[in-house]
Scaffold this active site. Sequence first.
Site, PDB file in Angstrom:
ATOM      1  N   TYR A   1       0.794  -1.173   0.069  1.00 45.25           N
ATOM      2  CA  TYR A   1      -0.010  -0.090   0.073  1.00 45.25           C
ATOM      3  C   TYR A   1       0.865   0.991   0.132  1.00 45.25           C
ATOM      4  CZ  TYR A   1      -4.641  -1.917   0.677  1.00 45.25           C
ATOM      5  OH  TYR A   1      -5.970  -2.843   0.636  1.00 45.25           O
TER       6      TYR A   1
ATOM      7  N   LYS B 246       3.482 -13.773   5.747  1.00 40.74           N
ATOM      8  CA  LYS B 246       3.767 -15.017   4.661  1.00 40.74           C
ATOM      9  C   LYS B 246       5.256 -15.031   4.418  1.00 40.74           C
ATOM     10  CE  LYS B 246       1.844 -17.397   1.639  1.00 40.74           C
ATOM     11  NZ  LYS B 246       1.424 -18.794   1.875  1.00 40.74           N
TER      12      LYS B 246
ATOM     13  N   ASP C  18      -2.158 -17.699   5.439  1.00 46.10           N
ATOM     14  CA  ASP C  18      -2.974 -18.736   4.988  1.00 46.10           C
ATOM     15  C   ASP C  18      -3.694 -19.742   6.021  1.00 46.10           C
ATOM     16  OD1 ASP C  18      -0.640 -19.211   4.619  1.00 46.10           O
ATOM     17  OD2 ASP C  18      -0.779 -20.843   3.156  1.00 46.10           O
TER      18      ASP C  18
ATOM     19  N   ASP D 243      -5.435  -6.142   5.843  1.00 46.03           N
ATOM     20  CA  ASP D 243      -6.618  -5.648   5.396  1.00 46.03           C
ATOM     21  C   ASP D 243      -7.397  -6.827   5.009  1.00 46.03           C
ATOM     22  OD1 ASP D 243      -8.144  -4.054   3.811  1.00 46.03           O
ATOM     23  OD2 ASP D 243      -6.948  -4.050   2.030  1.00 46.03           O
TER      24      ASP D 243
END
Length: 431
Positions: free
Chosen positions: A178, A245, A296, A320
């Site tokens: 972002y 991640k 995940d 987000d």
Amino acid sequence: MTACAESFGYYLKSRLTFLINKTDSTWNSMSYIQVREDSKLEIPDDLTIGFIEGDGIGPDISRAAVTVINSCIELAYKEKRRIGWKKILAGDAAFEKTGKHLPQESLDELKKCVVSIKGPLTTPIGEGFRSLNVTMRQYFDLYANVRPIRYFPGVPSPVKNPEKVDMVVFRENTEDLYAGIEWRYDSDEAKKLRWFLKEDFQVKLTDDTGIGIKPISKFKSQRLVRKAIQYALANRRKSVTLVHKGNIMKYTEGAFKEWGYDLAATEFKDQTIREDELQQGAPAAWRVVMKDRITDNMFQQVLTRTDEYDIIATTNLNGDYLSDAIAAQVGGLGLAPGGNIGDVYAIFEAVHGTAPKYAGQDVANPTSLILSGGMMLRHIGWTEAANILEEALTLTYADQKVTQDLARVLKVKALSGTEFATEVIKRMKVP
Ligand code: NAD
């Protein structure tokens, strides 16, 4: 209707008219928050708060939220404390008046107020101006997007045990994808970058490839994790989970996790403990447990092992997605509050968008903005008022007094946003 009920109705109506009029920016004798040298805030009793109505449903939900916030302050503190709402122009209203969606004057006013609250603002997809929300977050270095998410009994939910949800997401707000470092596939910048990657790093990208860059720094990761741990300690929460991640993006997402653990081990050595140390038998008494989960996996964990998660600290894009997914478990975005908080400035906001199809009809659910107001009151230390607000909202939902978004699921009569605010105010009481 009895005379008593009629006179109460009249009282409430005139009270609401009075409170709504208080949102007028002509309110006098307002004092501004002062920022001390150590960045701590001095909060006057007669306080000015910046207030952006927002686009689409913004004016409707802002009116309802301000009315509710004024009422709980009045109940908690009588005449001793009050908020003067300083209307600040942004979005479509600003464009109509000044030709700019976020004029410098508005940024100056937000700065002067130090703490503000805002309704949603439109962001055109693709071409057009940069997101006003992102601009404000970066301008004021509001590096933590904080979203407390918990269940209100009575609200329809898609899961079996929504009451198990009680999490606060701390999402990094200023870097990651972002940060806005992104170029169209056919721009000179993208061409140059593709050439550079090919020449210097033997990375070949086809000519139709757009490029975005994901910066994650130690300083910005650690200040976010610091805020999350400080919150956990101040509110006696059980754990902080670093969501990343890092199995795929080792030097950005993986580094976030490592820097988070390092910070906990150095700055909060005696107040935190790693989950793996705990599993090896170390005592956990009064310590916040530091965990980490791959993104995940975390999406399924919040569904299957909901009550094992408490405070979540994560990078921008993960946060987000994850905060919206958790909010869905407790009834959706209309019920989740948000705050963008830095070391000095803070802007609280409804986390949903402008819902243009409902604009101007007074049918939207103002809960997200009302709860953001509660967060704001806690932020400035007006805890008694925040408690009254949250308790009244809980009772309102328990009585199934809801706006159309939830009424159609519950099959009860839908209230307008103004009627909903009235129901919340009716249920306010001093504890
Ligand atoms: P949205 O949140 O406006 O709408 C998504 C769905 O939720 C729609 O069905 C809408 O009708 C419903 N909804 C949202 N808020 C509601 C409320 N308070 N009461 C009842 N129903 C509600 O998301 P979108 O359609 O993707 O975005 C519309 C615009 O809002 C876009 O320009 C987007 O950029 C902007 N946006 C702004 C913010 C912000 O200012 N913080 C956040 C998200 C989206």
